[in-house]
Design an enzyme around this catalytic site. Sequence first.
Site, PDB file in Angstrom:
ATOM      1  N   LYS A  15       0.845  -1.208   0.000  1.00 11.36           N
ATOM      2  CA  LYS A  15       0.000   0.000   0.000  1.00 11.36           C
ATOM      3  C   LYS A  15       0.878   1.253   0.000  1.00 11.36           C
ATOM      4  CE  LYS A  15      -3.989   1.875   2.590  1.00 11.36           C
ATOM      5  NZ  LYS A  15      -4.882   1.661   3.754  1.00 11.36           N
ATOM      6  N   SER A  60      -9.734   1.517   2.820  1.00 13.91           N
ATOM      7  CA  SER A  60      -8.924   2.280   1.921  1.00 13.91           C
ATOM      8  C   SER A  60      -7.851   1.460   1.197  1.00 13.91           C
ATOM      9  CB  SER A  60      -8.231   3.411   2.686  1.00 13.91           C
ATOM     10  OG  SER A  60      -7.372   2.884   3.674  1.00 13.91           O
ATOM     11  N   SER A  93      -9.793  -0.803   7.016  1.00 10.25           N
ATOM     12  CA  SER A  93      -9.226  -0.661   5.676  1.00 10.25           C
ATOM     13  C   SER A  93      -8.491  -1.865   5.112  1.00 10.25           C
ATOM     14  CB  SER A  93      -8.285   0.537   5.633  1.00 10.25           C
ATOM     15  OG  SER A  93      -9.028   1.713   5.495  1.00 10.25           O
TER      16      SER A  93
HETATM   17  N1  GLN Z   1     -13.105   3.762   6.304  1.00  4.54           N
HETATM   18  C1  GLN Z   1     -12.591   4.203   7.558  1.00  4.54           C
HETATM   19  C2  GLN Z   1     -12.233   5.660   7.458  1.00  4.54           C
HETATM   20  O1  GLN Z   1     -12.574   6.230   6.497  1.00  4.54           O
HETATM   21  C3  GLN Z   1     -11.399   3.369   7.923  1.00  4.54           C
HETATM   22  C4  GLN Z   1     -10.212   3.730   7.137  1.00  4.54           C
HETATM   23  C5  GLN Z   1      -9.006   2.926   7.519  1.00  4.54           C
HETATM   24  O2  GLN Z   1      -9.095   1.897   8.160  1.00  4.54           O
HETATM   25  N2  GLN Z   1      -7.857   3.456   7.166  1.00  4.54           N
HETATM   26  O3  GLN Z   1     -11.650   6.231   8.319  1.00  4.54           O
END
Ligand code: GLN
Length: 482
Positions: A75, A150, A174
Site C-alpha cells: 500500500k 482504503s 481498511s
Molecule cells: N473507512 C474508515 C475511514 O474512512 C477506515 C479507514 C481505515 O481503516 N484506514 O476512516
Amino acid sequence: MLSAVDIHRRILSREVTSEEVAREHLERIRELDSRLNAFLEVTGELALDAAREVDRRLARGEELGPLAGVPVAVKDNISVPGAGATCASRILKGYKPIYGATVHERMSAAGLPCLGKTNMDEFAMGSSTEHSAFGPTSNPWDLERVPGGSSGGSAAAVAAGMAPLALGSDTGGSVRQPAALCGIVGLKPTYGAVSRYGLIAFASSLDQIGPMARTARDCALLFDIIRGRDARDSTSVEYPGRAATADLESNLDGLRIGVPEEMMGEGIESETRASVEAAVRRLEGLGARVGVARLPHLKYAIATYYVVACAEASSNLARYDGIRYGHRTARDQDLASLFTHTRGEGFNPEVKRRIILGTYVLSSGYYDAYYAKAQKVRTLIRQDFSQAYADFDVLAGPVSPTPAFRKGEKSEDPLAMYLADICTLSANLAGIPALSLPCGFSARGLPVGLQLMGRPFSESVLFNVAHRLEGELALGGRHPGL
Ligand code: GLN
C-alpha cells in the site's frame, strides 16, 4: 491461481525461479491494470533485483523462509526504499521516503520482493478507494463497483492475480472491508503486534499494518514475517501469542463462537446476513459451540471512531506544510499563505473535512464534550469485548453491511460512506485482532466476507477458524472473470 505457498514450493523444487514469478506478475499487471488502477507505481526493477537475489541465495543452498521468492504489493502509505509514497495524495506527489518501513525490511529479509505501490483512499480516509487523487480502483469482480477501501488497490491486486500477497493498513476497517469486497483474506492484527515504523500515520492509536492474501495460510505466514517488536515503534511488543500458523489444522471441537446481536440487525443487507449465518452454521458443524454475544456500546462506535480518528489525523497531518516534503504552493506571499495554499491545493475534500472536524473536537471548550467523552466511550467498547470474551473464544459477524457498491453511490455522501465501517471500527477501538475471509457470494456474484474477532494476540485462533472454514466452504476455485 496458485497460493503463495504453492508458488514458493515451485521455486524450491526449481520448477520456476523467483525471477520468473516476478516477471509473470509484472506481465499480469501490465495486462490488467489499465482496467483496475490498483497500482500507483510498479517497481519492476526493484522486484526483479530482489527476486534474483532470492534465486542466488537458493543456488548457494541457503535455507529460506516459507514464502521466499513470492512477491508482494505494498500500500502506498508504507515506505519502500527506492519507491515513492504518495498516500494517494497530491500533497505527497513526488515524495521519496529516505528510509524503509520495518515491515518492508522484514519482508525483504525473508526474500519477498515488492512488486509496486498500491492505490488507496487519500491518507487512508475512506471505504471505497474513490478518494484517491489518482483515480479510483475498480473491483475485479465487477468493474463498475468499488473494491472497498482504503486498501482497495492491495485487495484488487490480490483478487485479480496481479500479486499473490499484499500489505494494507487498517485504522477502522481498511484491510478487512476491501478484503471482503474483493473476496480475499485480510487481517487487522492486535494493536502493537506489527511495527508502524515507516507507515505514514493517520490515527496512531488505531493504525495497524495488516497482511492480505488469497488463503488463510498465506495470510498467516505473511503475518508471522512482519510481526514482532521493533525498537523504532514504541507501541510494538514482543509478540506474546502463538505463531499464526501453529493451530491452522486444529479441530474446532468445543470452541465457543459468539455472534454479536448488534452486528446482525438493522442496516445489514439480508443476503449478507444469510451468508454469515450459513457460515456460522458450518462452523457449528465443525464442532464449535455457537451462541449470541452482546456488545451494548457498539451503537456508539461510529461516532466515537470519527471523533478519535479525526482528532489524531488533525495532529498527524499538521506536518504537511509545504516546507519539508511534497507539494509546495506557487502562491506563497508569506508563511501563513504558504501553509494555507499548500494545504488547500494538496488535500482532497474528505481529508480537509477530517482535519477541520478533528481540530474542532480538540479545541478548548469542546475538548471535554467530544474528545474526552469519546475516549470514555472507547473504554466502554473495549470493556464490552473483554466481557464477551469471558463467554466466547471468537466473535463472528459480517465485515461490511453490503457487498461491493457501485462507484459514485456513496462518494458524495460522507455519512453513507462512514456507515460502511459499522462492523469493523470497533476492533480498532478495542485493539483486538480481526480477520476477514470470504464466506459466500451474493446473487449477482459478488463476494461476501465473514469477520472473526479474537482476544488480543489470538491471531492463531482466528487463522485456525478461517482455515477450517475455508476447507469446508471450498470457494477457492472461484476467481474474477477478467
Ligand atoms: N473507512 C474508515 C475511514 O474512512 C477506515 C479507514 C481505515 O481503516 N484506514 O476512516
